[in-house]
Design a protein around this motif. Structure first.
Motif, mmCIF file in Angstrom:
data_model
loop_
_atom_site.group_PDB
_atom_site.id
_atom_site.type_symbol
_atom_site.label_atom_id
_atom_site.label_comp_id
_atom_site.label_asym_id
_atom_site.label_seq_id
_atom_site.Cartn_x
_atom_site.Cartn_y
_atom_site.Cartn_z
ATOM 1 N N GLY A 45 22.011 73.767 10.007
ATOM 2 C CA GLY A 45 21.561 72.473 9.524
ATOM 3 C C GLY A 45 22.081 71.275 10.282
ATOM 4 N N ALA A 46 22.978 71.489 11.238
ATOM 5 C CA ALA A 46 23.616 70.361 11.916
ATOM 6 C C ALA A 46 22.649 69.534 12.748
ATOM 7 C CB ALA A 46 24.754 70.864 12.793
ATOM 8 N N ILE A 47 21.676 70.177 13.375
ATOM 9 C CA ILE A 47 20.772 69.455 14.262
ATOM 10 C C ILE A 47 19.535 68.925 13.523
ATOM 11 C CG2 ILE A 47 19.329 71.369 15.099
ATOM 12 C CD1 ILE A 47 19.937 70.203 17.969
ATOM 13 N N ARG A 48 19.335 69.366 12.293
ATOM 14 C CA ARG A 48 18.136 68.965 11.538
ATOM 15 C C ARG A 48 17.975 67.443 11.388
ATOM 16 N NH1 ARG A 48 14.634 72.153 8.814
ATOM 17 N NH2 ARG A 48 15.991 73.924 9.100
ATOM 18 N N PRO A 49 19.055 66.664 11.183
ATOM 19 C CA PRO A 49 18.878 65.206 11.080
ATOM 20 C C PRO A 49 18.373 64.564 12.377
ATOM 21 C CG PRO A 49 20.992 65.854 10.162
ATOM 22 C CD PRO A 49 20.417 67.066 10.838
ATOM 23 N N CYS A 50 18.398 65.307 13.480
ATOM 24 C CA CYS A 50 17.955 64.781 14.775
ATOM 25 C C CYS A 50 16.469 65.018 15.028
ATOM 26 C CB CYS A 50 18.762 65.406 15.896
ATOM 27 S SG CYS A 50 20.524 65.004 15.818
ATOM 28 N N LEU A 51 15.766 65.639 14.086
ATOM 29 C CA LEU A 51 14.333 65.858 14.276
ATOM 30 C C LEU A 51 13.612 64.526 14.417
ATOM 31 C CD1 LEU A 51 13.525 68.716 11.740
ATOM 32 C CD2 LEU A 51 13.833 68.891 14.210
ATOM 33 N N PHE A 52 12.650 64.487 15.352
ATOM 34 C CA PHE A 52 11.819 63.314 15.611
ATOM 35 C C PHE A 52 12.652 62.105 16.047
ATOM 36 C CE2 PHE A 52 9.789 66.042 12.472
ATOM 37 C CZ PHE A 52 8.706 66.466 13.222
ATOM 38 N N ARG A 53 13.739 62.406 16.769
ATOM 39 C CA ARG A 53 14.601 61.389 17.372
ATOM 40 C C ARG A 53 14.960 61.879 18.772
ATOM 41 N NH1 ARG A 53 19.539 60.578 13.419
ATOM 42 N NH2 ARG A 53 20.114 59.096 15.041
ATOM 43 N N TYR A 54 15.369 60.942 19.626
ATOM 44 C CA TYR A 54 15.864 61.351 20.942
ATOM 45 C C TYR A 54 17.215 62.031 20.750
ATOM 46 C CZ TYR A 54 12.232 58.360 22.855
ATOM 47 O OH TYR A 54 11.021 57.793 23.155
ATOM 48 N N VAL A 55 17.386 63.175 21.405
ATOM 49 C CA VAL A 55 18.604 63.970 21.298
ATOM 50 C C VAL A 55 19.045 64.347 22.709
ATOM 51 C CG1 VAL A 55 19.650 66.053 20.332
ATOM 52 C CG2 VAL A 55 17.723 64.988 19.171
ATOM 53 N N TRP A 91 13.219 65.792 22.378
ATOM 54 C CA TRP A 91 12.602 65.236 21.171
ATOM 55 C C TRP A 91 12.256 66.457 20.338
ATOM 56 C CZ3 TRP A 91 11.644 60.407 19.235
ATOM 57 C CH2 TRP A 91 10.720 60.316 18.192
ATOM 58 N N LEU A 92 13.083 66.780 19.351
ATOM 59 C CA LEU A 92 12.918 68.011 18.581
ATOM 60 C C LEU A 92 11.921 67.849 17.450
ATOM 61 C CD1 LEU A 92 16.641 69.143 18.425
ATOM 62 C CD2 LEU A 92 14.880 69.797 20.075
ATOM 63 N N PHE A 116 10.211 68.887 22.573
ATOM 64 C CA PHE A 116 9.860 68.461 23.916
ATOM 65 C C PHE A 116 11.127 68.192 24.715
ATOM 66 C CE2 PHE A 116 6.399 67.428 21.115
ATOM 67 C CZ PHE A 116 5.286 67.866 21.812
ATOM 68 N N ARG A 117 11.119 68.619 25.971
ATOM 69 C CA ARG A 117 12.257 68.436 26.873
ATOM 70 C C ARG A 117 11.814 67.517 28.012
ATOM 71 N NH1 ARG A 117 15.889 73.274 29.560
ATOM 72 N NH2 ARG A 117 16.923 71.987 31.117
ATOM 73 N N TRP A 118 12.612 66.502 28.300
ATOM 74 C CA TRP A 118 12.300 65.550 29.362
ATOM 75 C C TRP A 118 12.719 66.137 30.706
ATOM 76 C CZ3 TRP A 118 9.286 61.571 29.926
ATOM 77 C CH2 TRP A 118 9.473 60.666 30.967
ATOM 78 N N ASN A 119 11.798 66.200 31.671
ATOM 79 C CA ASN A 119 12.125 66.764 32.984
ATOM 80 C C ASN A 119 12.383 65.681 34.031
ATOM 81 O OD1 ASN A 119 9.648 65.785 33.837
ATOM 82 N ND2 ASN A 119 8.713 67.784 34.116
ATOM 83 N N GLY A 120 12.463 64.429 33.597
ATOM 84 C CA GLY A 120 12.678 63.318 34.512
ATOM 85 C C GLY A 120 11.415 62.530 34.773
ATOM 86 N N PHE A 121 10.260 63.143 34.477
ATOM 87 C CA PHE A 121 8.969 62.498 34.713
ATOM 88 C C PHE A 121 8.028 62.573 33.515
ATOM 89 C CE2 PHE A 121 10.573 64.112 38.760
ATOM 90 C CZ PHE A 121 10.617 62.932 39.490
ATOM 91 N N ARG A 122 8.146 63.658 32.751
ATOM 92 C CA ARG A 122 7.263 63.858 31.599
ATOM 93 C C ARG A 122 7.914 64.806 30.598
ATOM 94 N NH1 ARG A 122 2.682 68.217 32.949
ATOM 95 N NH2 ARG A 122 2.826 68.286 30.738
#
Length: 138
Positions: free
Chosen positions: A80-90, A103-104, A115-121
């Motif tokens: 449950g630790a990462i759940r508050p980070c849903l729909f936020r930049y992490v 962006w989980l 979604f994982r940022w690769n530097g461009f998208r």
């Protein structure tokens, strides 16, 4: 058709909800994380499938001395630790030394997806939560 089935996630432009047989030991009606453009996939996932609003922050969070020393720091990973980070930049640091913005959209007991940022998208990804060393929500 087998009575034990999973919900199949929707794909961009798709309707989802298609069925496929369950795996041994699986739960009837278990649902998977949404794919980009997908529909709501389960209880409590009202924002499921939401694409990130734009690029992540340009500033990368600094790893605290506790993170670098291997001591418990910003967050310890549990279901449950990462759940508050849903729909936020992490910002996520992995056990192998890699780090990236995410962006989980899904946090389960053993994995996270989004979604994982690769530097461009943004690219859709999923990862076992035991591979995450630390994370910071923005």
């Amino acid at each position: 058709m087998n009575e034990r089935q999973f919900q199949f996630p929707s794909f961009p432009g798709g309707q989802g909800g298609q069925q496929f047989p369950s795996f041994p030991g699986g739960q009837v009606g278990q649902q998977f994380p949404p794919f980009p453009g997908g529909q709501q996939q389960g209880p409590g996932s009202q924002q499921a499938g939401m694409y990130p609003p734009g690029p992540p922050p340009t500033a990368v969070p600094q790893a605290s001395p506790a993170l670098l020393s291997g001591q418990p720091g910003t967050f310890a990973i549990d279901p449950g630790a990462i759940r508050p980070c849903l729909f936020r930049y992490v910002y996520i640091w992995l056990n192998n030394g890699q780090s990236f913005w995410a962006w989980l959209t899904f946090a389960g007991f053993r994995s996270v997806a989004g979604f994982r940022w690769n530097g461009f998208r943004w690219n859709y990804f999923g990862i076992d939560s035991n591979r995450i060393a630390y994370f910071v929500c923005s």
